[in-house]
Structure formats: structure tokens, C-alpha cells
Design a protein around this motif. Structure first.
Motif, mmCIF file in Angstrom:
data_model
loop_
_atom_site.group_PDB
_atom_site.id
_atom_site.type_symbol
_atom_site.label_atom_id
_atom_site.label_comp_id
_atom_site.label_asym_id
_atom_site.label_seq_id
_atom_site.Cartn_x
_atom_site.Cartn_y
_atom_site.Cartn_z
ATOM 1 N N ILE A 74 0.837 -1.205 0.000
ATOM 2 C CA ILE A 74 0.000 0.000 0.000
ATOM 3 C C ILE A 74 0.868 1.249 0.000
ATOM 4 C CG2 ILE A 74 -1.692 1.313 1.329
ATOM 5 C CD1 ILE A 74 -2.739 -1.401 2.386
ATOM 6 N N THR A 75 1.847 1.265 0.899
ATOM 7 C CA THR A 75 2.720 2.433 1.010
ATOM 8 C C THR A 75 3.504 2.677 -0.270
ATOM 9 O OG1 THR A 75 2.956 2.106 3.404
ATOM 10 C CG2 THR A 75 4.640 3.446 2.305
ATOM 11 N N GLU A 76 4.064 1.625 -0.845
ATOM 12 C CA GLU A 76 4.853 1.771 -2.069
ATOM 13 C C GLU A 76 3.987 2.260 -3.230
ATOM 14 O OE1 GLU A 76 8.018 -0.813 -4.806
ATOM 15 O OE2 GLU A 76 6.628 -1.843 -3.458
ATOM 16 N N ILE A 77 2.775 1.757 -3.321
ATOM 17 C CA ILE A 77 1.874 2.162 -4.403
ATOM 18 C C ILE A 77 1.549 3.649 -4.301
ATOM 19 C CG2 ILE A 77 -0.494 1.922 -5.255
ATOM 20 C CD1 ILE A 77 -0.212 -1.116 -4.615
ATOM 21 N N GLN A 98 -11.544 -0.794 -1.710
ATOM 22 C CA GLN A 98 -11.556 0.016 -0.489
ATOM 23 C C GLN A 98 -11.885 -0.843 0.721
ATOM 24 O OE1 GLN A 98 -15.191 2.769 -0.728
ATOM 25 N NE2 GLN A 98 -14.982 2.017 -2.825
ATOM 26 N N SER A 99 -11.347 -0.427 1.860
ATOM 27 C CA SER A 99 -11.648 -1.054 3.145
ATOM 28 C C SER A 99 -11.177 -0.107 4.228
ATOM 29 C CB SER A 99 -10.942 -2.407 3.290
ATOM 30 O OG SER A 99 -9.546 -2.232 3.465
ATOM 31 N N THR A 100 -11.675 -0.307 5.422
ATOM 32 C CA THR A 100 -11.252 0.552 6.532
ATOM 33 C C THR A 100 -9.751 0.420 6.801
ATOM 34 O OG1 THR A 100 -13.442 0.527 7.549
ATOM 35 C CG2 THR A 100 -11.588 1.050 8.986
ATOM 36 N N PRO A 101 -9.171 -0.789 6.892
ATOM 37 C CA PRO A 101 -7.720 -0.887 7.106
ATOM 38 C C PRO A 101 -6.915 -0.234 5.980
ATOM 39 C CG PRO A 101 -8.772 -2.988 7.578
ATOM 40 C CD PRO A 101 -9.820 -2.129 6.935
ATOM 41 N N PHE A 107 -4.364 7.210 4.656
ATOM 42 C CA PHE A 107 -4.570 8.579 5.127
ATOM 43 C C PHE A 107 -3.853 8.870 6.439
ATOM 44 C CE2 PHE A 107 -7.855 8.104 1.960
ATOM 45 C CZ PHE A 107 -7.856 9.357 1.341
ATOM 46 N N SER A 108 -3.382 7.840 7.140
ATOM 47 C CA SER A 108 -2.574 8.088 8.332
ATOM 48 C C SER A 108 -1.127 8.398 7.962
ATOM 49 C CB SER A 108 -2.620 6.877 9.276
ATOM 50 O OG SER A 108 -2.058 5.722 8.660
ATOM 51 N N TRP A 132 -14.961 10.968 6.792
ATOM 52 C CA TRP A 132 -14.606 9.613 7.197
ATOM 53 C C TRP A 132 -13.761 9.737 8.453
ATOM 54 C CZ3 TRP A 132 -10.280 6.619 8.148
ATOM 55 C CH2 TRP A 132 -10.382 5.225 7.996
ATOM 56 N N HIS A 133 -14.141 9.059 9.515
ATOM 57 C CA HIS A 133 -13.418 9.122 10.790
ATOM 58 C C HIS A 133 -13.048 7.710 11.221
ATOM 59 C CE1 HIS A 133 -14.671 13.333 11.642
ATOM 60 N NE2 HIS A 133 -15.812 12.967 11.090
ATOM 61 N N PHE A 134 -11.797 7.539 11.661
ATOM 62 C CA PHE A 134 -11.403 6.266 12.270
ATOM 63 C C PHE A 134 -10.076 6.458 12.990
ATOM 64 C CE2 PHE A 134 -9.449 2.002 12.284
ATOM 65 C CZ PHE A 134 -10.486 1.261 12.826
ATOM 66 N N ASN A 135 -10.043 6.153 14.287
ATOM 67 C CA ASN A 135 -8.802 6.255 15.076
ATOM 68 C C ASN A 135 -8.074 7.579 14.868
ATOM 69 O OD1 ASN A 135 -9.242 3.763 16.151
ATOM 70 N ND2 ASN A 135 -7.500 2.755 15.187
#
Length: 239
Positions: A74-77, A98-101, A107-108, A132-135
Motif C-alpha cells: 500500500i505504502t509503495e503504491i 476500499q476497506s477501513t484498514p 490517510f494516516s 470519514w473518521h477512524f482512530n
């Protein structure tokens, strides 16, 4: 039917590794009609700079499917996508993966990304911007409500007249389908068959022109929308 004078729209383009002649044609059509759009880039091309130069938004179109040419994680892409679109603030995932993880990881780490347009609701009447909110991670999302290849199975669809799913419509065109003036996937499949063993990115105009649909199709519709009385609005103005 609601008068087109009351209609608003924003155009987006999923580049999807289209060859430069297809991207260039979209830019020329937009310039002729003095309209700005959002392009979701998939690869390096000198036209990415031209997109920005002409005042359009350049977002990224990361591919998280197996075998992605953009990277192995994910990071490399995302890092590789931001190399060819370093100013990107918006994204739409390829194949709408798409997925929450997945979104939390993106976005983190990449705070420059502020907006996602991966929610597709074909022909939905309403467009909405929401959070969109998460942690403790937050970003904006906007749904979109029309896509050219989603309409290919609708045999009764009229490609010769402007079509508005709602009062506000966010369209998604693919440069290759604009170039081929596709009304179904036949011409694109024929092109891919001729290119077997070669990449779409490198397809020359001499081959592309052989597969252009001469009836009404995606290009016809795009021009009709741009020639209508409907108002083009900025992506960032959508509430």
C-alpha cells in the motif's frame, strides 16, 4: 425533466494507463469548452504537467489489485503514484478497491491526501460530501453517480443527448473510451486484441484510429454535456 440551466456537474477522468493521444484529446475537448476537470493519474506521462498547466486537478488512481504495476505494498503504491502526481490531494482507487484498514493506512501516512471519490452510486440522484473518521484519522469523501463503462450494458442509453443523473452530477469518463467514442466494450476489446503483448500506454494513433466508433458514444456524450447550459463546478466547491 428539470431544466438544464439548473443542473451542475463536475467531470472526472480515470486515466487507466491510457496512451497520450487519448489524454490529449480529452484536454483539447475541455479547453475548447473552457471547462476544468479532475484527472486521476495512473502513470508517468509528460501530459500530467500539461493537465496542471491547463488548470485541471491531478489526483491519483492507485491500483491495489494483485500484480499492480505501481508497487508491492500500500505504502509503495501511494509513494509511486505521488511521484507522477506530487501535488495530488484527491484519489480514486482503481476498481474501487476500499476497506477501513486500507484507508487508515493511506490517510494516516499521506496527510496531503484530503479527498476520496471511490464511492460509485450509478445514476444516484444525490451527491454528498461527508467525513470519514477512524482512530483520529479524518478525510472527506464524495460519491459520484455516472461512469461511461457502467452504461455500456444499457442498450437503450442515448449517447447523443446530455444525461444528468441528478441536480448535481459527477461523471467519470475514461480517456480511452473518449478517444474510441465507445458505446459498449466492443471497440476497446478489439483494440486490446490487436495490442496483444503490447501495453495500452504505448498504442500509437495509427492503431487507435482503426478502432474508433463512428456512431454516438462516450465522446459524443462528453461534448453534449459540455455544450449544454449546465454549469461546471469545482470539485472542492461541492458541499
Amino acid at each position: 425533466m428539470i431544466n438544464s440551466l439548473k443542473k451542475k456537474f463536475h467531470l472526472t477522468f480515470d486515466v487507466d494507463w491510457a496512451p497520450d493521444p487519448a489524454i490529449e484529446l480529452c484536454l483539447n475537448i475541455l479547453e475548447k469548452n473552457n471547462t476544468k476537470a479532475t484527472f486521476f493519474a495512473t502513470h508517468h506521462t509528460d501530459l500530467n504537467k500539461e493537465i496542471l498547466k491547463k488548470g485541471h486537478e491531478l489526483g491519483i488512481h492507485p491500483n491495489f489489485l494483485d500484480g499492480s504495476s505501481q508497487g508491492n505494498s500500500i505504502t509503495e503504491i501511494i509513494e509511486n503514484c505521488l511521484k507522477f502526481a506530487p501535488e495530488a490531494k484527491a484519489m480514486r482507487t482503481h476498481a474501487l478497491v476500499q476497506s477501513t484498514p486500507l484507508y487508515f493506512e493511506i490517510f494516516s501516512q499521506f496527510s496531503q491526501l484530503k479527498l476520496d471519490l471511490s464511492i460509485f452510486m450509478h445514476r444516484a440522484k444525490n451527491i454528498e460530501r461527508f467525513k470519514w473518521h477512524f482512530n483520529n484519522i479524518e478525510f472527506d469523501r464524495i460519491n459520484y453517480n455516472w461512469e461511461d463503462d457502467a452504461e455500456f450494458q444499457t442498450k437503450s442509453f442515448n449517447w447523443s443527448e446530455p444525461y444528468y443523473p441528478g441536480i448535481l452530477s459527477i461523471y467519470d469518463f475514461h480517456p480511452i473510451h473518449v478517444y474510441l467514442n465507445s458505446k459498449n466494450d466492443k471497440n476497446y476489446k478489439n483494440l486490446k486484441d490487436e495490442l496483444i503483448g503490447k501495453s495500452l500506454i504505448s498504442a500509437p494513433s495509427s492503431i487507435l484510429k482503426k478502432h474508433v466508433n463512428i456512431q454516438d458514444g462516450a465522446q459524443s456524450l462528453l461534448k453534449k454535456i459540455l455544450e449544454s447550459d449546465a454549469k461546471s463546478v469545482s470539485l472542492w466547491s461541492i458541499k
